[in-house]
Design an enzyme around this catalytic site. Structure first.
Site, short mmCIF file in Angstrom:
data_model
loop_
_atom_site.label_atom_id
_atom_site.label_comp_id
_atom_site.label_asym_id
_atom_site.label_seq_id
_atom_site.Cartn_x
_atom_site.Cartn_y
_atom_site.Cartn_z
N ASP A 89 43.04 -43.19 17.67
CA ASP A 89 42.87 -41.86 17.11
C ASP A 89 44.17 -41.51 16.36
O ASP A 89 45.17 -42.23 16.44
CB ASP A 89 42.53 -40.82 18.19
CG ASP A 89 41.81 -39.63 17.56
OD1 ASP A 89 41.86 -39.49 16.32
OD2 ASP A 89 41.21 -38.83 18.30
C1 BGC Z 1 40.36 -36.70 15.67
C2 BGC Z 1 39.35 -37.77 15.32
C3 BGC Z 1 39.26 -37.90 13.83
C4 BGC Z 1 40.62 -38.23 13.29
C5 BGC Z 1 40.64 -38.45 11.80
C6 BGC Z 1 41.68 -36.92 14.97
O1 BGC Z 1 42.52 -35.83 15.12
O2 BGC Z 1 40.53 -36.66 17.05
O3 BGC Z 1 38.12 -37.48 15.89
O4 BGC Z 1 38.32 -38.87 13.49
O5 BGC Z 1 41.49 -37.18 13.59
O6 BGC Z 1 40.46 -37.29 11.11
#
Ligand code: BGC
Length: 745
Positions: free
Chosen positions: A286
């Site tokens: 993530d």
């Molecule tokens: C989120 C993810 C997301 C990623 C990219 C993160 O902060 O937890 O779910 O896909 O950002 O935007």
């Protein structure tokens, strides 16, 4: 030889040829991956494991992170997120093709509930209990996104969520593992369509692996502490379903799980996902989560974080720059084996091959397709259908709804009546024509009624402030009307990532506005727009009609008007329990019985209960009304004493005894009465969504085998145990008929 035999032989030959062809193709991709890998330097390999956010610009500015365009040219980037549009992606892909090995980039994006056309938020779609419809909206989202140069969506989020304080509850399918698993598979199929390599398919990404939805206290990014049984039984199955449906990628999560951050968690990523489940795709971290292991106190610095994450099976580093900066040294020092790097890179390259990007890196850069999807009316029509299916009718005393289209003096009151972007909710893009394109409630009602209908309007108050200055006007407008539709809720930035809340009451003075308008004595229908279950007890007790409209997307206003005026009979059922108050959280239907269960809703006599609150939720999982009435009749089973190989046939007759045609979701629950570990008081094991004409009856049938009784026993073995079971069927989890059976080996 008979014609049939000949036909069958031919079919067999074709099938065998297909198998051989597919295997050959697979081999070819694996071989191609190997041959590319052989050409790669260590730095180029690590580059493939690196993903940056796309703060690019075609003219090539140096970003605060350094010159990313040069890094692409040097083969130091495998993927970029948040870059969209054919032009933009083409420019970057062209730069990637200037690198030594010309390995194309992957463009990833959070296409969560639509790209150009915004569908209801995922939690709302879950209320449709309609897998085909859910698959279809994911299909369209993928088609639109792929037409804009995107290869990969960071969806579906398949985290089970029992805590509406957690802002990301909006992004999943709610509290139930069975429903959540079906929806996970439907969304993966929708995104990936007929398979990677088609120009309308994007790679799905099941996230956040794992248990992110159980963040302590519902506070985003918080720790998770749970038994392995809970993990296996409640939180992992939707991920498994996504993997089995062919999800190309997984994303790990921010949380630590039982003391080990998910990003550095070998047990989750290597043992379960890539080991037990044989997942062949790749895992992306993530955002920054590799580096965040330093904050967790699990890694001393990003060097150690890179080592832990790579060894644990995180194949790609989203935005933390830990891999690009440290993996080469770690390999040289023998702390990360080259085999670990090779495995990760192979997984990533394989997807690039499967997407067809090595054959044509610009496959997703097609202006004509992009244009065609930009204004696709069919997509809007599907958005309206899905929005109608997602709406949940919570209360409808004296059949206040539906309203007549001949209604004249109708008052539309509340901060949501003319709200525009608040209809979309979190995780939705802003487009220049949003104001013209998004259908507000006001416009939806206007579209529905005759041109000369008298629509009165007052805002009453803002979504979230303390001013009651608009109340007088709202009451005056209500007094002039025959009926009031009062639209309240949460702003779209109040639920979503990093939007955890400890107070779930209707924000600001909105419930006071409802009281004021009710005091006029006019019939009032309250619409609640939100991304999560809210608390609104006064409204629930006093207002005659309540409709939960979530955030319904681009076509929100039209869909709500379809329901208000009876062109659509609502059939949505809650995919998550609604608490009476925040102190009751987590409240979910499939809890254990405890040694001192309450006997009644208000039983507080040394039983497991709160002394100041009823035991039941405000609205139960699976609950939702219709304009018509469904009567559940005879509930039967084929046998009450079964043996291991028997099938249990459950049958319940449902009659539409009301005044409208309508749909009903008939739900089947099971309770395993005694086990080597305690079992929930009920678990959803099946449901059927049926359409019944007014006056029509139907026998709804379910078949259960011992497979449906399996759970993780005291030794964490997934098996069933003979004994006594309650079989329950009904319109929601709180309102069921029950039969008892025994099932023996
Ligand atoms: C989120 C993810 C997301 C990623 C990219 C993160 O902060 O937890 O779910 O896909 O950002 O935007």
């Amino acid at each position: 030889m008979t014609t049939n035999l000949f036909k069958n032989l031919c079919l067999l030959c074709i099938a065998m040829a297909q198998v051989v062809f597919c295997t050959a193709q697979k081999k070819t991709i694996d071989q191609k991956v190997d041959s590319v890998l052989k050409l790669m330097t260590l730095d180029e390999k690590i580059g493939q494991m690196n993903q940056y956010n796309g703060d690019f610009n075609a003219t090539g500015p140096i970003t605060q992170d350094g010159d990313k365009q040069n890094q692409i040219r040097e083969g130091k980037l495998g993927s970029i997120l948040n870059v969209t549009g054919v032009d933009h992606t083409r420019t970057l892909q062209q730069i990637a093709l200037q690198s030594r090995l010309k390995i194309p980039l992957l463009f990833g994006q959070d296409v969560i509930h639509g790209y150009r056309t915004i569908f209801p938020l995922p939690l709302a779609e879950a209320a449709s209990w309609d897998m085909e419809a859910i698959e279809q909206t994911a299909r369209i989202a993928a088609t639109e996104a792929a037409a804009a140069g995107i290869h990969w969506t960071f969806a579906p989020m398949v985290d089970i969520a029992r805590d509406p304080r957690w802002g990301r509850v909006m992004e999943g399918a709610g509290e139930d593992t069975y429903l959540g698993s079906l929806i996970a598979a439907a969304r993966v199929k929708g995104f990936q369509g007929k398979g990677l390599g088609n120009t309308d398919a994007v790679m799905a990404c099941a996230k956040h692996f794992a248990a992110y939805g159980a963040a302590i206290g519902g506070r985003d990014y918080n720790s998770v502490d749970m038994s392995l049984r809970q993990l296996y039984e409640v939180y992992l199955p939707p991920f498994k379903a996504a993997a089995e449906a062919g999800a190309a990628t997984f994303m790990n999560s921010f949380n630590d799980l039982n003391g080990i951050p998910a990003t550095g968690n070998k047990y989750l990523q290597r043992d379960i996902l890539k080991g037990q489940w044989k997942f062949k795709g790749f895992v992306v971290s993530d955002w920054g989560s590799v580096g965040e292991m330093v904050n967790h106190g699990y890694a001393k610095d990003k060097y150690e974080a890179a080592m832990l994450a790579a060894n644990a099976g995180s194949d790609m580093d989203m935005e933390s720059r830990s891999y690009i900066k440290n993996l080469a040294t770690l390999v040289k020092e023998g702390k990360v084996k080259i085999a670990v790097i090779d495995e990760a890179v192979k997984r990533i390259l394989k997807k690039k091959f499967e997407m067809g990007l090595f054959d044509d890196p610009f496959k997703f850069c097609n202006e004509a397709r992009e244009k065609e999807q930009w204004d696709n009316k069919n997509n809007l029509a599907v958005a309206r259908e899905m929005a109608k299916k997602s709406i949940v009718l919570l209360k409808n005393d004296n059949q206040l709804l539906p309203l007549s289209k001949q209604s004249n003096n109708i008052a539309l009151i509340g901060p949501f009546v003319k709200a525009v972007r608040d209809n979309l909710g979190f995780w939705s893009y802003s487009w220049p024509d949003d104001t013209a394109r998004i259908v507000t409630l006001f416009d939806g009602v206007k579209n529905k009624l005759a041109a000369n209908a008298n629509i009165l309007y007052a805002k009453g108050c803002n979504i979230n402030d303390s001013s009651k200055a608009g109340f007088d006007e709202a009451m005056a407008v209500a007094r002039q009307s025959d009926v009031v539709v009062l639209s309240v809720g949460e702003a779209s930035n109040m639920t979503g990532e990093a939007k955890s809340r400890s107070n779930l009451h209707l924000p600001g003075v909105q419930e006071d506005l409802i009281k004021a308008v009710m005091a006029t004595g006019k019939p009032v229908i309250v619409l609640i727009s939100a991304g999560r279950p809210l608390v609104f007890n006064w409204t629930a007790d006093n207002v005659p009609a309540i409709v939960y409209t979530w955030w319904l997307g681009t076509e929100a206003g039209n869909a709500i008007a379809d329901v208000l005026f009876g062109d659509h009979n609502p059939a949505g059922k809650l995919p998550i329990s609604f608490p009476r108050t925040e102190g009751q959280i987590p409240v979910y239907y499939n809890h254990y019985n405890t040694g001192r269960p309450a006997k009644r809703d208000n039983d507080v006599n040394y039983v497991s209960a709160y002394t100041d609150l009823l035991n039941s939720p405000r609205y139960a999982f699976g609950y939702g009304l219709s304009f018509t009435k469904f009567t559940y009749g005879a509930f039967t089973v084929n046998k009450t004493a079964l043996k291991a190989n028997d099938k249990l046939e459950v049958s319940v007759t449902v009659t539409n005894s009301g005044n409208y045609d309508g749909e009903e979701v008939v739900q089947l629950y099971v309770r395993d009465r005694f086990g080597s570990v305690v079992r929930p008081v009920k678990e959803l094991k099946g449901f059927k969504k049926i359409f019944l004409k007014k006056g029509e009856s139907r026998e709804v049938k379910f078949t259960l085998t011992t497979n449906d009784l399996k759970f993780y026993n005291d030794a964490l073995v997934y098996d069933w145990e003979p004994g006594d079971f309650d079989i329950m069927a009904g319109p929601n989890s709180a309102d069921v008929q029950k039969l008892s059976i025994t099932w023996n080996k």
